[in-house]
Design a protein around this motif. Structure first.
Motif, PDB file in Angstrom:
ATOM      1  N   TYR A 289      11.239 -14.468 -10.656  1.00 11.90           N
ATOM      2  CA  TYR A 289      11.573 -13.366 -11.111  1.00 11.90           C
ATOM      3  C   TYR A 289      12.409 -12.540 -10.031  1.00 11.90           C
ATOM      4  CZ  TYR A 289       6.905 -12.940  -9.317  1.00 11.90           C
ATOM      5  OH  TYR A 289       5.887 -13.164  -8.415  1.00 11.90           O
ATOM      6  N   ARG A 290      12.946 -11.413 -10.697  1.00  9.17           N
ATOM      7  CA  ARG A 290      13.904 -10.697  -9.647  1.00  9.17           C
ATOM      8  C   ARG A 290      13.046  -9.802  -8.622  1.00  9.17           C
ATOM      9  NH1 ARG A 290      15.890  -8.275  -6.115  1.00  9.17           N
ATOM     10  NH2 ARG A 290      18.201  -7.628  -5.965  1.00  9.17           N
ATOM     11  N   ILE A 291      12.338  -8.917  -9.097  1.00  7.45           N
ATOM     12  CA  ILE A 291      11.371  -8.036  -8.591  1.00  7.45           C
ATOM     13  C   ILE A 291       9.902  -8.285  -8.794  1.00  7.45           C
ATOM     14  CG2 ILE A 291      13.009  -6.259  -8.673  1.00  7.45           C
ATOM     15  CD1 ILE A 291      11.516  -4.959 -10.892  1.00  7.45           C
ATOM     16  N   ASN A 292       9.381  -8.064  -7.683  1.00 12.54           N
ATOM     17  CA  ASN A 292       7.771  -8.083  -7.548  1.00 12.54           C
ATOM     18  C   ASN A 292       6.852  -7.715  -8.727  1.00 12.54           C
ATOM     19  OD1 ASN A 292       7.797 -10.124  -5.262  1.00 12.54           O
ATOM     20  ND2 ASN A 292       7.639  -8.551  -3.836  1.00 12.54           N
TER      21      ASN A 292
ATOM     22  N   TYR B 140      -2.945 -19.842 -10.317  1.00 13.82           N
ATOM     23  CA  TYR B 140      -1.756 -19.416  -9.961  1.00 13.82           C
ATOM     24  C   TYR B 140      -1.814 -18.977  -8.523  1.00 13.82           C
ATOM     25  CZ  TYR B 140      -3.012 -14.518 -10.931  1.00 13.82           C
ATOM     26  OH  TYR B 140      -3.639 -13.322 -11.007  1.00 13.82           O
ATOM     27  N   GLN B 141      -0.620 -18.663  -7.800  1.00  9.84           N
ATOM     28  CA  GLN B 141      -0.447 -18.045  -6.476  1.00  9.84           C
ATOM     29  C   GLN B 141       0.588 -17.439  -6.447  1.00  9.84           C
ATOM     30  OE1 GLN B 141       0.315 -20.474  -3.200  1.00  9.84           O
ATOM     31  NE2 GLN B 141       1.257 -22.151  -4.375  1.00  9.84           N
ATOM     32  N   VAL B 142       0.533 -16.229  -5.988  1.00  8.65           N
ATOM     33  CA  VAL B 142       1.601 -15.254  -5.752  1.00  8.65           C
ATOM     34  C   VAL B 142       2.296 -15.621  -4.250  1.00  8.65           C
ATOM     35  CG1 VAL B 142       2.794 -12.747  -5.946  1.00  8.65           C
ATOM     36  CG2 VAL B 142       0.747 -13.661  -7.190  1.00  8.65           C
ATOM     37  N   ARG B 143       3.409 -15.782  -4.371  1.00 10.33           N
ATOM     38  CA  ARG B 143       4.134 -16.309  -3.126  1.00 10.33           C
ATOM     39  C   ARG B 143       5.108 -15.111  -2.483  1.00 10.33           C
ATOM     40  NH1 ARG B 143       4.772 -21.035  -0.164  1.00 10.33           N
ATOM     41  NH2 ARG B 143       6.457 -20.653   1.526  1.00 10.33           N
ATOM     42  N   GLY B 144       4.954 -14.923  -1.238  1.00  9.04           N
ATOM     43  CA  GLY B 144       5.813 -13.756  -0.975  1.00  9.04           C
ATOM     44  C   GLY B 144       5.408 -12.117  -1.105  1.00  9.04           C
ATOM     45  N   GLY B 145       4.129 -12.178  -1.544  1.00 10.54           N
ATOM     46  CA  GLY B 145       4.013 -10.816  -1.896  1.00 10.54           C
ATOM     47  C   GLY B 145       2.400 -10.985  -2.480  1.00 10.54           C
ATOM     48  N   GLU B 146       1.836  -9.716  -2.497  1.00 12.11           N
ATOM     49  CA  GLU B 146       0.464  -9.932  -3.250  1.00 12.11           C
ATOM     50  C   GLU B 146       0.478  -9.829  -4.755  1.00 12.11           C
ATOM     51  OE1 GLU B 146      -2.213  -7.151   0.041  1.00 12.11           O
ATOM     52  OE2 GLU B 146      -0.428  -5.970  -1.166  1.00 12.11           O
ATOM     53  N   GLY B 147      -0.573 -10.338  -5.353  1.00 10.93           N
ATOM     54  CA  GLY B 147      -1.058 -10.194  -6.725  1.00 10.93           C
ATOM     55  C   GLY B 147      -0.805  -8.723  -7.105  1.00 10.93           C
ATOM     56  N   PHE B 148      -0.496  -8.442  -8.290  1.00  4.78           N
ATOM     57  CA  PHE B 148      -0.183  -7.027  -8.857  1.00  4.78           C
ATOM     58  C   PHE B 148      -1.451  -5.926  -8.294  1.00  4.78           C
ATOM     59  CE2 PHE B 148      -0.116  -3.898 -12.196  1.00  4.78           C
ATOM     60  CZ  PHE B 148       1.334  -3.352 -11.791  1.00  4.78           C
TER      61      PHE B 148
ATOM     62  N   SER C 144       6.437  -0.942  -9.841  1.00  5.82           N
ATOM     63  CA  SER C 144       4.854  -1.210  -9.772  1.00  5.82           C
ATOM     64  C   SER C 144       4.015  -0.011 -10.621  1.00  5.82           C
ATOM     65  CB  SER C 144       4.045  -1.233  -8.586  1.00  5.82           C
ATOM     66  OG  SER C 144       4.706  -2.475  -7.817  1.00  5.82           O
ATOM     67  N   LEU C 145       4.442   1.202 -10.258  1.00  8.90           N
ATOM     68  CA  LEU C 145       3.707   2.418 -10.790  1.00  8.90           C
ATOM     69  C   LEU C 145       4.438   2.408 -12.431  1.00  8.90           C
ATOM     70  CD1 LEU C 145       3.985   5.029  -8.203  1.00  8.90           C
ATOM     71  CD2 LEU C 145       1.933   3.671  -8.851  1.00  8.90           C
ATOM     72  N   MET C 146       5.461   2.158 -12.603  1.00  6.79           N
ATOM     73  CA  MET C 146       5.958   2.356 -14.066  1.00  6.79           C
ATOM     74  C   MET C 146       5.491   1.141 -14.943  1.00  6.79           C
ATOM     75  SD  MET C 146       7.920   4.753 -15.006  1.00  6.79           S
ATOM     76  CE  MET C 146       8.385   3.812 -16.548  1.00  6.79           C
ATOM     77  N   ALA C 147       5.000   0.011 -14.161  1.00  6.80           N
ATOM     78  CA  ALA C 147       4.580  -1.161 -14.970  1.00  6.80           C
ATOM     79  C   ALA C 147       3.011  -0.720 -15.332  1.00  6.80           C
ATOM     80  CB  ALA C 147       4.329  -2.319 -14.140  1.00  6.80           C
ATOM     81  N   LEU C 148       2.330   0.088 -14.701  1.00  2.51           N
ATOM     82  CA  LEU C 148       1.197   0.748 -15.111  1.00  2.51           C
ATOM     83  C   LEU C 148       1.239   1.564 -16.298  1.00  2.51           C
ATOM     84  CD1 LEU C 148      -1.024   1.537 -11.774  1.00  2.51           C
ATOM     85  CD2 LEU C 148      -1.260  -0.131 -13.430  1.00  2.51           C
TER      86      LEU C 148
END
Length: 729
Positions: free
Chosen positions: A380-383, A400-408, A469-473
């Protein structure tokens, strides 16, 4: 530009290296390997074997007697890539202590050199490496009157790193921002003041602090300003190899020029189609202009793609073929060398949750057909986009594993947001009407404002990531309220807790979730490129308010990101998008402009909002076992019923299951949620499964857990049913 033959006129001095360096190469690779000593430019497309080619070239140069192994310096951009290069060189007989090519990152090479030459150029002034710049930048930000919030400091740090990589001094930063059409996170004069303050803070009473960019600056200056240092270094290293040359910054090129002096024994390898880091100062201009700087250079094009099927290669060529502003002679046209595979799949969905559900179901089918989970990726484009896919995979029990960043739910801003919501829920002065329904969304927005949620998307990459991330919530809250208008803040927090608890993958050998930037240099058998819609890819800030192009150069980099994503797939590739973010929302989005002309006419996705016949692939949600309505949310899905629908819970069975889980976790030395989450045990205690099929139907119990724990769980359930006849069905 010179053309070379496939044979060398010099007798090899190391026959074993000569044999290793000549084997298994295609004609273009062999031409690059055997090119005469001097400037060589290898334009290497995705999957064309560039690492194999450059390591064989080094072996050839050594075997032909052009250079000794320890006189070669090969540089790349990541420790992983440098390690891979060293491993390949060892396999070619160039790994011994007395016969070792130096393969390092730019910064590691500069650090080694600076440590050696420092006494000659500075004397006894002490220095140490500043490997954590954040506290110093935060102090400089405070002095300049800027925010010291984490994401604000990170964005400021990004600007300082870009300026140093582009050889821009603090006083020149404001003018450079305008010249480069760069969008700074703050007023350029304030950024310049913080940049200047940062440089001053690194001079301490105990000596100098040098960041990684300083290593390069001081190394270049040592070679440029001290002839004795330059002579000693150039007597030590005679031949240079640069991998991923399209990602070189002006600062790195300055170091390379200092290493070379007036020599030309240089081999560079790169692909301008994969330039996706211009925001760091990287530029493909040095690669594209190589033959102008060295008119006698040998230029070899590697276009045979050994990674992907012809179907994937064809799509990749069409994606990048629409690029603008490139010199025709520098474009690579990949030619697939593998056998045929399936055509790429294009899929359009009404909303984001449906897209995520369908992707997860497709992944489950691939795994069931024999594709290992570790050979599947969702890109995807953004985490912040990972949230929906973490949920969808969790509901189907897919690790699954989240690469290059943390899980949400592991991200700092999400943890802070949930903490803020808990504080609001604990207040006693809130009117009841603000705690549930549509008012809950307003309450959540207000609660997240102090954490960083603003009315409009902010400038700065780190600030945008936090905002997303906040908007996702907020969007998740809207989605939940749409399906349950009585949902209150306590219920929302319960749902968030259930999601956070459930998203602990039992093993890292699972499906990879990664951003397109984090996926660079990797490959998988199956790749799902998701969220391919205007405003996401290309990202919104490169477009005008009316959808027009605001920055053509930035738009082309977004196109290259899509190209990188396509070329990660070996066999199976799916590209998908959704017409709205949330379930039931207005369908105002449209597929990415990059897909124009790529979707086949016979694809169900060839027309806007085309119907999809397969209900499973269209992301149909599971239904409540009590009222038969579609389930919404992880908590409800895992229980198999709506939150407000009645259910009979066998409390004694739940206690027995929890005791068993505790003992099992101790035996296996793992945390309890790795066995089963609380929600899964609750679902078992409600549904009372009596066979493997009934147990496997509970979300969170996949084939692996069924095999590991199924017999024991069913035995506990059966024992409880025997002792409590009223539970029998």
């Amino acid at each position: 530009m010179c053309v070379v033959s496939a044979t060398s006129t010099r007798e090899p001095t190391h026959p074993e290296l000569a044999e290793a360096s000549n084997g298994g190469l295609d004609p273009e690779q062999a031409a690059a390997v055997r090119a005469p000593r001097g400037p060589v430019c290898v334009l290497a497309g995705a999957g064309t074997g560039k690492t194999r080619t450059i390591t064989h070239r080094i072996a050839h140069l050594v075997s032909a007697g052009h250079v000794k192994a320890d006189q070669v310096l090969a540089v790349t951009f990541t420790a992983r890539a440098a390690g891979e290069m060293r491993s390949r060189l060892r396999a070619l007989g160039l790994g011994g202590a007395a016969n070792q090519v130096q393969a390092r990152t730019f910064h590691a090479a500069a650090l080694r050199q600076l440590k050696y030459f420092w006494p000659q150029i500075v004397g006894d002034v002490p220095w140490q490496l500043l490997d954590r710049k954040f506290p110093v930048v935060a102090q400089a930000a405070h002095q300049a009157g800027l925010s010291s919030h984490t994401e604000a400091v990170r964005d400021l740090l990004t600007e300082i790193e870009w300026a140093k990589a582009t050889l821009i001094a603090p006083e020149d930063y404001p003018a450079a921002v305008a010249e480069h059409r760069r969008e700074p996170p703050y007023d350029p004069m304030r950024v310049a003041a913080a940049y200047s303050g940062y440089e001053k803070l690194k001079a301490t009473p105990d000596g100098l602090l040098l960041d990684f960019d300083d290593l390069l600056l001081h190394t270049a200056a040592a070679l440029e300003d001290y002839p004795s240092v330059a002579d000693e270094f150039r007597g030590r290293y005679r031949s240079f190899v640069v991998d991923e040359y399209q990602d070189v910054t002006p600062l790195q090129q300055r170091v390379l020029d200092a290493w070379l002096g007036d020599r030309d024994d240089l081999t560079v390898v790169g692909d301008a189609n994969q330039t996706i880091y211009s925001f760091t100062g990287a530029t493909p201009s040095y690669l594209l202009d190589f033959s102008r700087r060295f008119p006698e250079a040998t230029v070899v094009r590697l276009e045979r793609d050994y990674r992907s099927t012809p179907q994937v290669v064809s799509l990749a060529n069409r994606v990048i073929g629409a690029a603008r502003g490139r010199i025709a002679g520098t474009r690579l046209q990949l030619v697939g060398q593998r056998g045929d595979g399936p055509d790429p799949v294009f899929a359009e969905f009404d909303d984001g949750p449906a897209e995520a559900d369908a992707v997860a179901r497709s992944i489950k089918k691939l795994i069931g057909a024999g594709t290992p989970a570790a050979e599947i990726a969702v890109l995807y484009r953004i985490n912040a986009q990972s949230e929906a896919y973490e949920q969808a995979l969790t509901e189907l029990g897919i690790p699954y594993q989240v690469r290059g960043g943390e899980g949400f739910f592991a991200r700092s801003e999400v943890r802070q947001a949930i903490s803020a919501l808990r504080q609001v829920a604990a207040r006693e002065d809130l009117p009841d009407q603000s705690r549930s329904g549509k008012a809950l969304v307003t309450l959540v927005r207000a609660a997240l404002a102090p954490v960083g949620l603003t009315a409009t998307e902010p400038a700065g990459a780190q600030a945008r990531e936090r905002w997303e991330s906040l908007m996702a919530l907020v969007r998740l809250t809207e989605e939940l309220v749409d399906h349950d208008d009585a949902l209150d803040l306590i219920g929302l927090l319960r749902e968030l807790a259930a999601r956070a608890e459930a998203r602990h993958p039992p093993t890292v050998q699972g499906v990879t979730l990664a951003s397109l930037h984090a996926a660079k240099g990797l490959e998988w058998d199956a790749v799902f490129l998701v969220g391919i819609a205007d405003g996401t890819l290309p990202i919104a800030h490169v477009l005008g308010a009316d959808g027009s192009v605001a920055d053509q150069a930035a738009l082309e980099e977004e196109r290259r990101l899509l190209y990188v994503g396509v070329t990660r797939a070996r066999e199976y590739l799916q590209l998908s998008w959704a017409l709205s973010r949330g379930e039931g929302s207005r369908r105002t989005r449209r597929r990415s402009r990059f897909l124009n002309g790529l979707v086949p006419d016979d694809s169900p996705a060839s027309r806007i909002a085309a119907p999809v016949a397969d209900s499973a692939s269209n992301g149909v949600r599971p239904t409540c076992r009590v009222c038969a309505k579609p389930l919404i949310g992880t908590y409800a899905t895992m229980l198999g019923r709506c939150r407000r629908c009645p259910a009979e819970l066998d409390a004694e069975l739940l206690a027995a299951l929890q005791a068993w889980r505790e003992e099992k976790a101790q035996d296996l030395r793992v945390r309890e949620f790795v066995i089963f989450t609380d929600t899964t045990l609750t679902a078992i205690a409600e549904q009372l499964p009596t066979d493997d099929n009934a147990l496997a139907a509970i979300p969170g119990i996949g084939a692996k857990k069924l095999e590991q724990y199924g017999a024991e769980v069913l035995s506990i359930v059966a024992s409880r049913l025997r002792s409590s006849p009223q539970n029998r069905r």
